[in-house]
Design an enzyme around this catalytic site. Structure first.
Site, PDB file in Angstrom:
ATOM      1  N   GLU A 102      66.314  31.647  59.926  1.00  0.00           N
ATOM      2  CA  GLU A 102      66.581  30.568  58.973  1.00  0.00           C
ATOM      3  C   GLU A 102      67.200  31.104  57.677  1.00  0.00           C
ATOM      4  OE1 GLU A 102      66.721  27.549  59.308  1.00  0.00           O
ATOM      5  OE2 GLU A 102      66.466  26.594  57.347  1.00  0.00           O
ATOM      6  N   THR A 150      79.698  16.557  58.103  1.00  0.00           N
ATOM      7  CA  THR A 150      78.792  17.707  58.095  1.00  0.00           C
ATOM      8  C   THR A 150      77.799  17.675  59.258  1.00  0.00           C
ATOM      9  OG1 THR A 150      77.457  19.100  56.636  1.00  0.00           O
ATOM     10  CG2 THR A 150      77.016  16.729  56.583  1.00  0.00           C
TER      11      THR A 150
HETATM   12  C1  DMJ Z   1      72.680  19.111  59.875  1.00  0.00           C
HETATM   13  O1  DMJ Z   1      71.952  17.950  59.767  1.00  0.00           O
HETATM   14  C2  DMJ Z   1      73.897  19.033  59.039  1.00  0.00           C
HETATM   15  O2  DMJ Z   1      74.772  20.018  59.465  1.00  0.00           O
HETATM   16  C3  DMJ Z   1      73.620  19.218  57.588  1.00  0.00           C
HETATM   17  O3  DMJ Z   1      74.761  19.285  56.791  1.00  0.00           O
HETATM   18  C4  DMJ Z   1      72.806  20.435  57.308  1.00  0.00           C
HETATM   19  N1  DMJ Z   1      72.290  21.041  58.444  1.00  0.00           N
HETATM   20  C5  DMJ Z   1      71.804  20.276  59.527  1.00  0.00           C
HETATM   21  C6  DMJ Z   1      71.592  21.150  60.725  1.00  0.00           C
HETATM   22  O4  DMJ Z   1      71.221  22.419  60.410  1.00  0.00           O
END
Ligand code: DMJ
Length: 646
Positions: free
Chosen positions: A512, A623
């Site tokens: 992590e 994202t």
């Molecule tokens: C996801 O929900 C998206 O990528 C977000 O931007 C941050 N990270 C998580 C997964 O790790």
């Protein structure tokens, strides 16, 4: 007439008594069995809304974490659910521990009350008929999912013959390289397997617990059954041409997915990236107005969160009352940069497809405020107070709490067909500051993004920040200037470092967070940094770098991780995170995150597809890996007229 009785001899009395005795004994046993098994079976319902269960839970909690863990296993760390919210929160172990307990409590309440809600609402949609029910289906085996995957045509074209839906063609993207084809087939099989198990054990719920074979309802979903895995994962099914699964999921969304009459308290950010983003991608792919309407329904529920003195939204919103607030722990009531800075792509696109400018106005207001506000050394701190418009604690990060804000500056420019110059300028300036203050090279020559707290560097990089390898590369590839070459090298360097963080573990899965001090080089030092919860960021960078360089090593690195996921994360009930990547035999965390299908499997599938599938100059990934069309893409589906009414 009086009844007539047979004359009874002593022996016939004895015989008939035996029969009666037998019957009575049988009855006694049957009653006992019914009480025992029936009681067990109905236990949750008997206790719905009962404080007794909660009291018992509190007693378990007060008995200490070890006892509690036996009854209610904790997630590996609280950031599992609030990765943007809790990550980087002072790195205070005690604080993390408290949030663990809070999360457990939420999940426990959710278990009790969520079931109740589901019943009151008529429950979720029955499991699709296309598959056997839980009682008569043996566990989905690899060979079964392999068969399903093989039956599916390759790519989105496979769904084109569904008569009741409008489909559009996206190319299958099958690669000419036989090794890539084989690997891609494997990813499709993994997806089918993950999906079938979710269907079997958690259909309509948010996520799957693959070991305990039941639903997982994370607090980011307000403890309500929102079908997060369905909405988040559906575009992946579409891209892979998994027609049957796609249709079942589409049906569920059309019939059951709704944010109306809900009193859940949801994360504005998570709801936007997973639900609004996922639905908008499906709208772009299919042109099916149902998806657009649902996306708008969800976004409308988020709008009251923007009613703050500055228009910077609060983090959490109550869907029924519209009341919004920020996390108690976030620097004096601040909003989080990575949360309010990660709305632009979805809101701007929603305005364009609905013709309602309100969504774009809301995010442009955020943009303006961020542009105007003085920035310490050109850097954007992670906290901003929505009442005063002033920065909170001066923590800066490309990982938790900051990450996708930077991503959305670049991607807003790409999405606009490179016409949104303000976004590109803000991105370029932000990255210049990041490069000069945050990006470091370790003594062993690894490039990494450290965190900064009040001008002091913390030589730690979050797994979350691994997306930035792809970001630097994408920024460099889309605009030639004096920085492009250097930034491309940084992008490659960060991606290489993230790969190192994977291969320096026993499992070949990345931790992590990893550090570059106390003798560590890309290695986690603390227990709560050693888990892997099926995060996608490293694969995202492999995919972007593969598309931009066609260097075979990115495909090979991805394949190494696929094998690790198969070995350590797969179980008969689905895929799970693991609690310690440095152990040969790690414990599983029993959660198949919705982003596993939405992001991990999608990026891996694209890694082994050719460039015609979702080309980077026609699509921009939000994202959560939901591809949105770039302006000019025929699938942009801009509404003809602009109106103020939703
Ligand atoms: C996801 O929900 C998206 O990528 C977000 O931007 C941050 N990270 C998580 C997964 O790790």
């Amino acid at each position: 007439m009086l009844p007539t009785y047979r004359t009874l001899t002593p022996s016939s009395v004895r015989r008939s008594l035996r029969v009666r005795e037998k019957f009575l004994i049988l009855l006694l046993f049957a009653t006992l069995a019914f009480v025992c098994f029936g009681g067990l079976f109905y236990l949750p319902d008997n206790f719905v809304n009962s404080d007794k269960v909660i009291e018992v839970y509190k007693k378990i909690q007060s008995a200490g974490p070890e006892i509690e863990e036996i009854f209610i296993p904790a997630p590996p760390i609280s950031r599992q659910h609030h990765q943007h919210g809790i990550d980087g929160n002072e790195n205070d172990d005690q604080l993390d521990g408290d949030k663990h307990i809070q999360n457990d409590r939420n999940r426990f309440y959710a278990k009790i009350q969520g079931d109740d809600w589901a019943a009151a609402e008529g429950g979720h949609l029955e499991k699709p008929q296309s598959k056997p029910q839980a009682n008569d289906l043996p566990l989905m085996s690899s060979s079964m999912s392999e068969k399903r995957a093989a039956e599916s045509p390759v790519g989105g074209v496979g769904v084109a013959d569904a008569p009741d839906l409008q489909f559009t063609s996206i190319p299958s993207g099958e690669d000419s390289d036989p090794v890539a084809r084989e690997r891609r087939n494997k990813i499709r099989e993994m997806t089918t397997f993950a999906w079938e198990n979710y269907k079997l054990y958690a259909w309509g719920k948010n996520e799957l617990r693959p070991l305990s074979k039941r639903a997982h309802t994370g607090s980011i979903f307000g403890s309500y059954d929102l079908g997060a895995t369905i909405v988040d994962g559906l575009d992946t099914l579409y891209i892979m041409g998994l027609k049957q699964e796609y249709q079942e999921a589409r049906e569920w969304i059309a019939r059951k997915f709704s944010f109306k009459n809900m009193s859940a308290e949801l994360s504005v950010f998570e709801t936007n990236i997973r639900f609004v983003g996922g639905l908008l991608t499906l709208y772009a792919f299919t042109g099916d107005p149902m998806y657009k309407e649902k996306a708008q329904e969800v976004a409308d529920k988020l709008l009251p969160a923007f009613q703050t003195p500055t228009g910077i939204p609060n983090a959490l919103i109550n869907l029924r009352t519209g009341y919004s607030k920020n996390y108690g722990w976030a620097s004096g009531g601040s909003s989080i940069l990575s949360e309010f800075g990660t709305l632009h792509l979805e809101f701007a696109y929603l305005s364009d497809v609905t013709g309602n400018p309100v969504y774009r106005e809301r995010v442009l207001n955020i943009r303006q405020l961020l542009k105007d506000i003085p920035k310490p050394n050109g850097l954007y701190p992670n906290y901003l107070n929505p009442k005063t418009g002033k920065w909170g604690q001066q923590h800066i990060s490309l990982g938790a709490l900051g990450d996708s804000f930077y991503e959305y500056l670049l991607k807003a420019w790409i999405q606009s067909g490179q016409s949104d110059e303000t976004a590109r300028q803000m991105y370029d300036e932000a990255m210049e500051a990041i490069v000069s203050k945050i990006i470091q090279t370790s003594s062993g020559g690894l490039i990494y993004a450290s965190d900064m707290k009040f001008d002091r560097l913390e030589h730690k990089m979050d797994h979350l920040a691994c997306f930035s390898g792809g970001l630097f590369a994408l920024g460099a590839a889309t605009k030639q200037d004096q920085n492009s070459e250097k930034y491309m090298d940084i992008g490659k360097g960060i991606t290489n470092t993230c790969h190192e963080s994977y291969i320096r573990t026993a499992t070949h899965l990345g931790p992590e967070a990893f550090r570059f001090n106390e003798g560590a080089e890309a290695k986690a030092l603390r227990a709560q940094e050693k888990y892997y919860i099926l995060r996608p960021e490293t694969f995202e960078s492999y995919f972007i770098l593969w598309r931009l360089t066609h260097d075979q090593k990115y495909r090979d690195w991805g394949w190494d991780a696929v094998q690790a996921i198969e070995k350590y994360c797969r179980s008969p009930g689905g895929f799970s995170g693991i609690k310690n990547v440095y152990l040969e035999d790690p414990q599983k965390d029993d959660v198949q995150q919705s982003f596993f299908i939405a992001e991990v499997l999608k990026y891996l599938y694209l890694l082994y597809s050719d460039d015609s599938l979702l080309p980077l100059d026609e699509w921009v990934f939000n994202t959560e890996a939901h591809p949105l069309p770039v302006k000019g893409n025929p699938l942009y589906r801009q509404a003809l007229s602009q109106t103020n009414n939703p």
